[in-house]
Design an enzyme around this catalytic site. Structure first.
Site, PDB file in Angstrom:
ATOM      1  N   HIS A   1      -5.793  -7.938   4.923  1.00 21.77           N
ATOM      2  CA  HIS A   1      -7.257  -8.475   4.219  1.00 21.77           C
ATOM      3  C   HIS A   1      -8.173  -7.860   5.164  1.00 21.77           C
ATOM      4  O   HIS A   1      -8.178  -7.915   6.543  1.00 21.77           O
ATOM      5  CB  HIS A   1      -7.345  -9.909   4.075  1.00 21.77           C
ATOM      6  CG  HIS A   1      -8.549 -10.166   3.181  1.00 21.77           C
ATOM      7  ND1 HIS A   1      -9.908 -10.449   3.554  1.00 21.77           N
ATOM      8  CD2 HIS A   1      -8.492 -10.423   1.781  1.00 21.77           C
ATOM      9  CE1 HIS A   1     -10.530 -10.547   2.455  1.00 21.77           C
ATOM     10  NE2 HIS A   1      -9.867 -10.757   1.246  1.00 21.77           N
TER      11      HIS A   1
ATOM     12  N   GLU B   1      -3.279 -12.270  -3.478  1.00 14.96           N
ATOM     13  CA  GLU B   1      -2.625 -11.383  -4.605  1.00 14.96           C
ATOM     14  C   GLU B   1      -1.234 -11.738  -4.769  1.00 14.96           C
ATOM     15  O   GLU B   1      -0.733 -11.779  -5.783  1.00 14.96           O
ATOM     16  CB  GLU B   1      -2.986  -9.945  -4.343  1.00 14.96           C
ATOM     17  CG  GLU B   1      -4.241  -9.390  -4.476  1.00 14.96           C
ATOM     18  CD  GLU B   1      -5.113  -9.712  -5.858  1.00 14.96           C
ATOM     19  OE1 GLU B   1      -4.906 -10.795  -6.266  1.00 14.96           O
ATOM     20  OE2 GLU B   1      -5.980  -9.048  -5.940  1.00 14.96           O
TER      21      GLU B   1
HETATM   22  N1  CMC Z   1       0.732  -2.744   4.181  1.00 12.94           N
HETATM   23  C1  CMC Z   1       0.953  -1.865   5.173  1.00 12.94           C
HETATM   24  N2  CMC Z   1      -0.166  -1.770   6.156  1.00 12.94           N
HETATM   25  C2  CMC Z   1      -1.228  -2.159   6.088  1.00 12.94           C
HETATM   26  C3  CMC Z   1      -1.582  -2.983   4.833  1.00 12.94           C
HETATM   27  C4  CMC Z   1      -0.505  -3.405   4.075  1.00 12.94           C
HETATM   28  N3  CMC Z   1      -0.765  -4.408   3.034  1.00 12.94           N
HETATM   29  N4  CMC Z   1      -2.880  -3.517   4.967  1.00 12.94           N
HETATM   30  C5  CMC Z   1      -3.258  -2.923   6.161  1.00 12.94           C
HETATM   31  N5  CMC Z   1      -2.248  -2.188   6.342  1.00 12.94           N
HETATM   32  C6  CMC Z   1      -2.626  -1.228   7.929  1.00 12.94           C
HETATM   33  C7  CMC Z   1      -2.966  -0.185   7.518  1.00 12.94           C
HETATM   34  O1  CMC Z   1      -2.133   1.319   7.258  1.00 12.94           O
HETATM   35  C8  CMC Z   1      -3.804   0.377   8.799  1.00 12.94           C
HETATM   36  O2  CMC Z   1      -3.105   0.672   9.716  1.00 12.94           O
HETATM   37  P1  CMC Z   1      -3.317   1.975  10.688  1.00 12.94           P
HETATM   38  O3  CMC Z   1      -4.311   1.166  11.715  1.00 12.94           O
HETATM   39  O4  CMC Z   1      -1.735   1.907  11.692  1.00 12.94           O
HETATM   40  O5  CMC Z   1      -3.749   3.191  10.264  1.00 12.94           O
HETATM   41  C9  CMC Z   1      -4.280  -0.897   9.245  1.00 12.94           C
HETATM   42  O6  CMC Z   1      -3.537  -2.024   8.662  1.00 12.94           O
HETATM   43  C10 CMC Z   1      -5.702  -1.160   8.950  1.00 12.94           C
HETATM   44  O7  CMC Z   1      -5.886  -0.863   7.557  1.00 12.94           O
HETATM   45  P2  CMC Z   1      -7.494  -0.981   6.940  1.00 12.94           P
HETATM   46  O8  CMC Z   1      -7.252  -0.059   5.615  1.00 12.94           O
HETATM   47  O9  CMC Z   1      -8.308  -0.085   7.640  1.00 12.94           O
HETATM   48  O10 CMC Z   1      -7.692  -2.347   6.662  1.00 12.94           O
HETATM   49  P3  CMC Z   1      -8.544  -3.025   5.652  1.00 12.94           P
HETATM   50  O11 CMC Z   1      -9.282  -4.019   6.470  1.00 12.94           O
HETATM   51  O12 CMC Z   1      -9.745  -2.035   5.148  1.00 12.94           O
HETATM   52  O13 CMC Z   1      -7.670  -3.196   4.648  1.00 12.94           O
HETATM   53  C11 CMC Z   1      -6.962  -4.075   2.616  1.00 12.94           C
HETATM   54  C12 CMC Z   1      -7.792  -4.525   3.613  1.00 12.94           C
HETATM   55  C13 CMC Z   1      -6.846  -5.379   1.605  1.00 12.94           C
HETATM   56  C14 CMC Z   1      -7.394  -2.955   1.635  1.00 12.94           C
HETATM   57  C15 CMC Z   1      -5.455  -3.740   2.952  1.00 12.94           C
HETATM   58  O14 CMC Z   1      -5.025  -4.730   3.955  1.00 12.94           O
HETATM   59  C16 CMC Z   1      -4.441  -3.431   1.878  1.00 12.94           C
HETATM   60  O15 CMC Z   1      -4.674  -2.164   1.453  1.00 12.94           O
HETATM   61  N6  CMC Z   1      -3.589  -4.238   1.347  1.00 12.94           N
HETATM   62  C17 CMC Z   1      -2.823  -3.840   0.194  1.00 12.94           C
HETATM   63  C18 CMC Z   1      -3.561  -4.077  -0.816  1.00 12.94           C
HETATM   64  C19 CMC Z   1      -3.846  -5.626  -1.464  1.00 12.94           C
HETATM   65  O16 CMC Z   1      -3.092  -6.477  -1.083  1.00 12.94           O
HETATM   66  N7  CMC Z   1      -5.034  -5.903  -1.845  1.00 12.94           N
HETATM   67  C20 CMC Z   1      -5.677  -6.983  -2.214  1.00 12.94           C
HETATM   68  C21 CMC Z   1      -6.555  -7.496  -1.325  1.00 12.94           C
HETATM   69  S1  CMC Z   1      -7.121  -9.076  -1.429  1.00 12.94           S
HETATM   70  C22 CMC Z   1      -7.772  -9.284  -2.946  1.00 12.94           C
HETATM   71  C23 CMC Z   1      -9.445  -9.311  -2.492  1.00 12.94           C
HETATM   72  O17 CMC Z   1      -9.847 -10.285  -1.902  1.00 12.94           O
HETATM   73  O18 CMC Z   1     -10.012  -8.102  -2.715  1.00 12.94           O
END
Ligand code: CMC
Length: 364
Positions: free
Chosen positions: A251, A306
Site C-alpha cells: 500500500h 483487497e
Molecule cells: N507484490 C510484489 N511487489 C510489490 C507489491 C506487491 N503487491 N507492492 C509493491 N511491491 C514492490 C514493488 O515491486 C517495488 O519494488 P522495487 O522497489 O524493488 O521496485 C516496491 O514494492 C514499491 O512499489 P511501488 O509501486 O513504488 O509502491 P506503491 O506505494 O506505489 O504501491 C500499490 C502501492 C498498492 C500500487 C502496490 O503495493 C501494488 O501494486 N499492490 C498490488 C495491487 C493491490 O493490491 N492493489 C490494491 C491497493 S489497496 C486499495 C486501495 O486503497 O487503493
C-alpha cells in the site's frame, strides 16, 4: 515560478493536495478515521445510509432528513436507465457497463443528484450481473435498507440480515480513504465545476485499475490456482519471478497492516460461507507475507484491504468480475463528499509540469 515540491516521479507521494475533514489515513499507526470516528467504531455497527449521512452532512444543505427513504427513492429512479443495457454493453466488463449507465445521469450539484449517484453503482451493478448471466434485472424495493436491497436485486431473492450486515460492513469500510487515486481524480474534475456525475465518473475510471480497486477479482484467481496451502509458496515464488505483483499486498500509505483487512475478515467470519475457505486464505496470506519479507526486506509490504474484500464479496455471491463495482458502491459516498469539499474551499486543481522536450530551433 515557485520551486516545485516534487518532480512527479514519486507519484506525488509527498504532495499535500487538499485539507479535508472527511478521513485520515495514518499509515504508520495503521489507523483510519472517518469524519471523527475510528474505523472500528463504524465497521460492523453502521448502516451504509448512516455513513452517507455522516460523510455528506454539512456539504449538502438540501440533504433530506429521512435519508434511507430518499436513497430508496433514488434507487427506484435510476433503475429506469437499466433499459439502456444493450448487447454491446453486456459484452464489456461489469465496471465499464456500470460506468456507461452512470454516465446517462444528468450532471448536477444538488443532494438529489448526489443520492442518484449513490444509488447508481448499486442498482446498475446488480442489473449488469444478472443480465450478463441471462437473467432479467430486478427492480429496487425503496422500502428496504440499501445493503439488503443490493443483495435482493443481485439474486432475485431476499438476503438474510447477517449478509446485509456483512455488506454494510464492507461498504462502510471502503467509503472513504484520504486522497486515494479515485478520490483525487474526482476532486480534480469537481474543481473544474463540471458537476457531480462527471466527478463520480472520474472516480469510477480511476478505481478500475488493478493497482487501486481492480485487485480483488484477481485474488480469487490466485486462490483458485493455488488450490491448497501446500502449493502456496511455489505459486507465489513463480509469480514474483515473472515480475508480477501479488494482488492484495502492499500500500502507498500503510506500512503496517491495513486496518480495513481485519474489519473485513471479521465480517467473513459472520457468514458461514464455504467451509475452510477462510483458513485456506489465511495460509496463503501467511506464505505471501513471509516471501515478500524475504524478497523485499527493505519494504514493508503488508496485507491490504483487497485480500479479505475478495473473500467477503465471494461469500456474498458477487461474481469476481463485479468486485470493483462493489468497491464503487461504497466509495461513491466519499467521492461525493470530497467533490463538495473541493468546490467549497478549493481553487481549480492545476499543477505544474517541467518541460523536458526539445527546444525550438532558433530562427535563422
Ligand atoms: N507484490 C510484489 N511487489 C510489490 C507489491 C506487491 N503487491 N507492492 C509493491 N511491491 C514492490 C514493488 O515491486 C517495488 O519494488 P522495487 O522497489 O524493488 O521496485 C516496491 O514494492 C514499491 O512499489 P511501488 O509501486 O513504488 O509502491 P506503491 O506505494 O506505489 O504501491 C500499490 C502501492 C498498492 C500500487 C502496490 O503495493 C501494488 O501494486 N499492490 C498490488 C495491487 C493491490 O493490491 N492493489 C490494491 C491497493 S489497496 C486499495 C486501495 O486503497 O487503493
Amino acid at each position: 515560478m515557485t520551486e516545485p515540491l516534487t518532480d512527479g516521479s514519486d507519484g506525488l507521494e509527498r504532495v499535500i493536495a487538499a485539507h479535508t475533514v472527511l478521513s485520515e489515513v495514518d499509515g504508520a499507526a495503521g489507523r483510519l478515521i472517518i469524519r471523527g470516528y475510528s474505523l472500528d467504531e463504524l465497521a460492523g455497527r453502521t448502516r451504509y445510509e448512516d455513513l452517507v449521512a455522516l460523510l455528506m452532512g454539512g456539504f449538502y444543505d438540501d440533504l433530506p432528513p429521512d435519508l434511507p427513504a430518499a436513497l430508496g427513492q433514488a434507487r427506484a429512479e435510476v433503475f429506469a436507465e437499466v433499459a439502456a443495457l444493450d448487447t454491446g454493453l453486456l459484452d464489456r466488463a461489469p465496471i465499464e457497463a456500470m460506468r456507461a449507465l452512470t454516465a446517462r445521469l444528468a450532471d448536477g450539484d444538488d443532494a438529489a443528484t448526489a443520492l442518484r449517484l449513490v444509488a447508481a453503482p448499486a442498482v446498475f451493478t446488480a442489473a449488469v450481473v444478472r443480465a450478463q448471466a441471462g437473467e432479467a434485472p430486478v427492480a429496487p424495493d425503496p422500502a428496504l435498507r440499501h445493503a439488503a436491497d443490493v443483495l435482493r436485486m443481485l439474486r432475485g431473492a431476499p438476503a438474510g440480515d447477517a449478509e446485509a450486515d456483512a455488506l454494510d460492513t464492507y461498504l462502510v469500510t471502503v467509503s472513504d480513504h484520504g486522497l486515494n487515486a479515485s478520490t483525487f481524480a474526482a476532486r480534480v474534475v469537481a474543481s473544474t465545476r463540471a458537476g457531480l456525475t462527471s466527478a463520480v465518473l472520474a472516480g469510477i475510471s480511476a478505481l478500475k485499475g488493478p493497482l487501486h480497486g481492480g485487485a480483488p477479482g484477481p485474488i480469487i484467481d490466485m486462490l483458485d490456482e493455488i488450490g491448497e496451502p501446500a502449493n502456496a509458496r511455489a505459486w507465489i515464488e513463480q509469480a514474483l519471478d515473472r515480475g508480477d505483483r501479488l494482488m492484495g499486498f502492499g500500500h502507498r500509505v500503510y506500512k503496517v497492516r491495513d486496518p480495513r483487512a481485519d474489519a473485513l475478515k471479521q465480517a467473513v467470519r459472520w457468514l458461514d460461507a464455504r467451509q475452510g475457505r477462510l483458513e485456506f486464505a489465511e495460509a496463503v496470506e501467511a506464505a505471501a507475507l513471509a516471501i515478500l519479507r524475504e524478497r523485499k526486506p527493505s519494504r514493508s509490504l503488508q496485507t491490504n484491504v483487497e485480500f479479505y474484500t475478495a473473500l467477503l464479496l465471494e461469500a456474498l455471491a458477487f461474481p469476481p468480475s463485479a468486485f470493483t463495482c462493489v468497491f464503487a458502491m461504497g466509495r461513491v459516498a466519499g467521492w461525493l463528499a470530497h467533490a463538495r469539499e473541493q468546490l467549497a474551499g478549493g481553487r481549480l486543481i492545476r499543477p505544474a509540469s517541467v518541460y523536458v522536450g526539445p527546444m525550438p530551433r532558433k530562427a535563422a
